[in-house]
Design an enzyme around this catalytic site. Structure first.
Site, PDB file in Angstrom:
ATOM      1  N   ARG A  22       0.308  -3.126  11.658  1.00 20.24           N
ATOM      2  CA  ARG A  22       1.596  -2.802  10.953  1.00 20.24           C
ATOM      3  C   ARG A  22       2.633  -2.263  11.993  1.00 20.24           C
ATOM      4  O   ARG A  22       3.884  -2.422  11.870  1.00 20.24           O
ATOM      5  CB  ARG A  22       1.575  -1.846   9.709  1.00 20.24           C
TER       6      ARG A  22
ATOM      7  N   CYS B 278       3.353  -0.215   4.473  1.00 18.06           N
ATOM      8  CA  CYS B 278       2.082   0.858   4.097  1.00 18.06           C
ATOM      9  C   CYS B 278       2.702   2.265   4.183  1.00 18.06           C
ATOM     10  O   CYS B 278       2.657   2.696   5.239  1.00 18.06           O
ATOM     11  CB  CYS B 278       1.073   0.347   4.932  1.00 18.06           C
TER      12      CYS B 278
ATOM     13  N   CYS C  10      -5.586   6.763   4.552  1.00 22.98           N
ATOM     14  CA  CYS C  10      -5.277   5.525   3.875  1.00 22.98           C
ATOM     15  C   CYS C  10      -6.353   4.594   3.852  1.00 22.98           C
ATOM     16  O   CYS C  10      -7.165   4.717   4.339  1.00 22.98           O
ATOM     17  CB  CYS C  10      -4.313   4.685   5.156  1.00 22.98           C
TER      18      CYS C  10
ATOM     19  N   CYS D  95      -1.526   6.485   2.141  1.00 27.18           N
ATOM     20  CA  CYS D  95      -1.331   7.608   1.248  1.00 27.18           C
ATOM     21  C   CYS D  95      -2.945   7.664   0.306  1.00 27.18           C
ATOM     22  O   CYS D  95      -3.803   8.667   0.587  1.00 27.18           O
ATOM     23  CB  CYS D  95      -0.389   7.453   0.093  1.00 27.18           C
TER      24      CYS D  95
ATOM     25  N   SER E  66       5.075   2.313   9.569  1.00 26.72           N
ATOM     26  CA  SER E  66       5.938   2.152   8.473  1.00 26.72           C
ATOM     27  C   SER E  66       6.917   3.217   8.398  1.00 26.72           C
ATOM     28  O   SER E  66       8.048   2.888   7.868  1.00 26.72           O
ATOM     29  CB  SER E  66       5.291   2.074   7.009  1.00 26.72           C
TER      30      SER E  66
ATOM     31  N   CYS F 185      -5.400   1.195   6.621  1.00 27.45           N
ATOM     32  CA  CYS F 185      -5.780   1.372   7.932  1.00 27.45           C
ATOM     33  C   CYS F 185      -6.596   2.359   8.807  1.00 27.45           C
ATOM     34  O   CYS F 185      -6.195   3.216   9.197  1.00 27.45           O
ATOM     35  CB  CYS F 185      -4.040   1.743   8.277  1.00 27.45           C
TER      36      CYS F 185
ATOM     37  N   GLU G   1       0.861  -1.240   0.063  1.00 26.63           N
ATOM     38  CA  GLU G   1      -0.006   0.081  -0.022  1.00 26.63           C
ATOM     39  C   GLU G   1       0.815   1.207   0.103  1.00 26.63           C
ATOM     40  O   GLU G   1       1.695   1.504   1.053  1.00 26.63           O
ATOM     41  CB  GLU G   1      -1.011   0.112   1.259  1.00 26.63           C
TER      42      GLU G   1
END
Lengths: 181, 546
Positions: free
Chosen positions: B458, B525, B61, B528, B481, B64, B14
């Site tokens: 994540r 991820c 996002c 965005c 991330s 998430c 992602e």
């Protein structure tokens, strides 16, 4: 939330095509949010026959597989980058989409097109039409559409309504008093 | 000087990630992780009502959504000093649990499995043999000979059409693929099963989330799904939960074990050194003490010493990122002053800042959580981990690897899923007793700071809010991330994914499937979610081998 039927219940219902109008995009990125805004506007201003559902798909990819797979006729409203002047309207029929393998410029890798490919491999891909518009500005951040795109909202709305009608859906304007509540 | 390989963008993640590695004598000798999208969500939140923050952050996002919503609401809860009612805590936990079940399942099958599974090899499989193997491995359904014949027919249709669609960008036939055709066929069949199952699992979010996508049932002070707190809705949720857990237990976990059995060399590749967990799933108002997934930090892989977490020790570096200056700052004082120059791996090369804890890069996510829980003696985790190590016949050190990361994700899916049953039952019990409280009234302070520390699929996720005159004055997010995929810091220390890539074997620099294995194991991820439709191009990889 409307309860969806499981795929195996499909055959038992009447022959009306189920039409899903999916507005997708990120409303935080100016014109990227056009699809969602159009769907919200139509929901507020019109009533639709029971075989039509309008949905704010937001930025979700794979999780849209469920509603997509439950529809027969999918109308997607989205910003489309095709290198034309901002405000250019597009209508992409299914064969346009089938030419694609992946979309390099999709920043969301499990995007709508992949969801369509998935629905196909699962054996229930709807007929898909994309109503798009070339954005003027999708750079972060802003909630408002650019003037160029804002000016095209009535035109996009009527295109989507025509598409719903052509697919076998019906609509009527809500009276204003009700819409204001 | 080795060979440089650039993968840009990395698909099946992602967001937009660019990885550059240097390959010397068939192994990665250096790596640079660049995120090439600028995010500045903070800019849109300034001046808004703190109660609305979650509606914005959850739109950042496409994956998430709920987790950002939850983190924002918790940050404002914290600023206002609210202790939410037990039902609200249970419901928030349940919705977060759903997020884990859904994300991890989709990650394994749809974002990661094709790094290990050669889909085209499945065409060569003998359906009868596949059926025998499948029935030997687990009690999953759809594993008769005809089921596998049908999957093969579907696959063949796809191949014959010349449009591989979702399988278009694989490195099929690469020598690094080690599964026999029958196992490839079983995995491909489960890939399709997981597609169907994830759609149903996602419905759980709609049950208590008012709508899906983009849940609307969170609120500062608790939750709002009062009308859904009845026996019908709870049992609907429980039904979907049970169906999901059947899949996790009988398909997902056995598949991970079966695939891992053929890739034991990956238990020595792709490890990192330090781990950070904020923890999550509070069981009562005592936080972090009551977290089911405990908070803690691990340095130098030392599982016998789980350190407490001191948030004052978090800093974000920008020396190698496209921001002004090179000062490392605490997120609460964070600045977002973008300044793009050019991509230069020797200098600045990412939009991601480099967060450090006590000056060290920290891996966050499933492996970090499982290691901290294991080190703290969390019984279900210990049992699951030891059981898996024994099954595979590998030592505990094997956890520090790409394979360990992927296995940890499956293990925690089961642990969280199992715990959800208790929360569902407790919720039903409370409502039966007449306790329907889901919201705590409060006074929004004129000035306050709040932190929402969470652990989401994540990894560690922090939202910090600074309220002035009851408006958002500053809002900072440090997303998982960022920890995992960030670039080097001011001291030149690599970020976790960069470190993990060093030593990875690369058989063919033009087809670096091994690099993808490690990168994907972090479930990148880069939140965005601009998803534009580009009707022209289908070029995916740009390779530059210099």
């Amino acid at each position: 939330m409307q309860r969806h039927m499981a795929p195996n219940e499909r055959e038992n219902q009447d022959q009306q095509k189920r039409i899903l109008v999916l507005g997708v995009g990120n409303i935080l990125l100016r014109d990227e949010g056009i699809g969602v805004k159009i769907v919200e506007k139509l929901k507020a201003e019109y009533e639709f026959s029971s075989n039509v559902e309008l949905m704010d798909g937001g930025t979700l990819g794979l999780r849209l597989l469920d509603p997509i797979s439950q529809s027969d006729y999918l109308i997607v409203v989205d910003a489309v980058q095709n290198g034309q002047p901002p405000g250019t309207h597009y209508r992409l029929p299914p064969e346009e989409l089938e030419k694609r393998v992946t979309f390099k410029n999709s920043l969301h890798q499990l995007d709508l097109v992949e969801s369509l490919a998935y629905s196909e491999i699962l054996g229930n891909r709807p007929y898909v039409v994309i109503i798009g518009i070339e954005p003027a500005d999708i750079s972060p951040w802003g909630m408002e559409l650019t003037e160029t795109i804002q000016a095209q909202v009535p035109e996009i709305s009527s295109r989507v309504l025509n598409e719903i009608e052509a697919a076998g859906g019906k609509y009527a304007a809500k009276n204003r008093v009700e819409a204001a509540q | 000087m080795g060979q440089r390989v650039v993968i840009d963008p990395i698909t099946r993640i992602e967001g937009h990630l660019r990885i550059e590695v240097e390959v010397t004598n068939g192994k990665v000798s250096n790596a640079w992780s660049s995120a090439t999208l600028f995010r500045g969500l903070e800019l849109i939140l300034k001046g808004r009502d703190p109660r609305d923050a979650y509606l914005f952050t959850q739109r950042a996002c496409g994956v998430c959504t709920y987790v950002h919503g939850l983190a924002s609401v918790r940050a404002v809860d914290n600023a206002a000093g609210i202790n939410i009612p037990e039902n609200a805590r249970l419901l928030r936990n349940l919705l977060l649990g759903v997020q884990f079940l859904h994300d991890h399942m989709v990650h394994f099958y749809h974002l990661h499995a094709l790094d290990w599974v050669d889909v085209l090899s499945a065409l060569k499989a003998d359906p009868k043999k596949a059926s025998d193997v499948a029935n030997h491995v687990s009690t999953a359904g759809n594993s008769g000979i005809n089921d596998f014949k049908e999957v093969q027919a579907r696959l063949k249709k796809l191949v014959d059409s010349g449009q591989l669609g979702i399988f278009a960008n694989g490195y099929w036939g690469h020598p690094a693929y080690k599964l026999p055709p029958e196992v490839n066929l079983i995995a491909t069949s489960h890939y399709l099963e997981a597609l169907r199952q994830q759609a149903r699992t996602a419905r759980m979010h709609a049950v208590f989330g008012a709508k899906n996508p983009h849940l609307q049932s969170l609120v500062v002070g608790g939750v709002t799904c009062a009308t859904d707190l009845n026996a019908d809705r709870i049992s609907e949720f429980k039904y979907l939960w049970k169906e999901t857990m059947d899949f996790v237990t009988n398909v997902y976990l056995p598949d991970v074990v079966a695939v891992a059995g053929f890739y034991k060399d990956w238990a020595k590749i792709g490890g990192t050194t330090n781990f950070l967990v904020y923890g999550d799933f509070p069981q009562n108002e005592k936080e972090p003490d009551s977290f089911m997934l405990p908070r803690g930090a691990i340095f130098k892989r030392n599982l016998s010493k789980i350190e407490p977490v001191d948030m004052a020790q978090v800093e974000e570096h920008v020396k190698h990122s496209w921001y002004e200056g090179d000062q490392a700052l605490h997120p609460s004082k964070g600045e977002t002053k973008p300044k793009y120059e050019k991509l230069d791996v020797e200098n600045r090369y990412s939009w991601i800042k480099a967060p450090r804890y006590k000056g060290e890069p920290m891996e966050v996510g499933p492996l970090a959580r499982v290691l901290v829980a294991y080190g703290k003696g969390h019984e279900p985790t210990k049992k699951a981990v030891d059981g898996l190590l024994k099954k595979l016949g590998v030592p505990p050190e094997a956890l520090f690897s790409t394979l360990g990361r992927t296995a940890a994700r499956a293990i925690e899916t089961k642990i969280i899923g199992d715990a959800m049953e208790g929360w569902i039952d407790q919720l039903a019990e409370n409502i039966k007793k007449g306790d329907t409280k889901i919201y705590q009234d409060y006074q929004m302070p004129a000035e306050a700071m709040g932190a929402g520390l969470n652990d989401v699929p994540r990894g560690a996720l922090g939202h910090w809010v600074d309220i002035k005159e009851q408006k958002i004055n500053n809002f900072q997010l440090v997303v998982p991330s960022t920890w995992n995929l960030g670039p080097r810091c001011a001291q030149g220390k690599m970020g976790p994914v960069e470190e993990a890539l060093v030593g990875t074997p690369v058989a063919d620099p033009k087809r670096p499937v091994e690099v993808l294995r490690t990168v994907h194991s972090f479930d990148p991820c880069i939140a965005c979610a601009v998803h534009m439709i580009d009707p022209r191009s289908n070029e995916v990889y740009k390779f530059r081998v210099v």
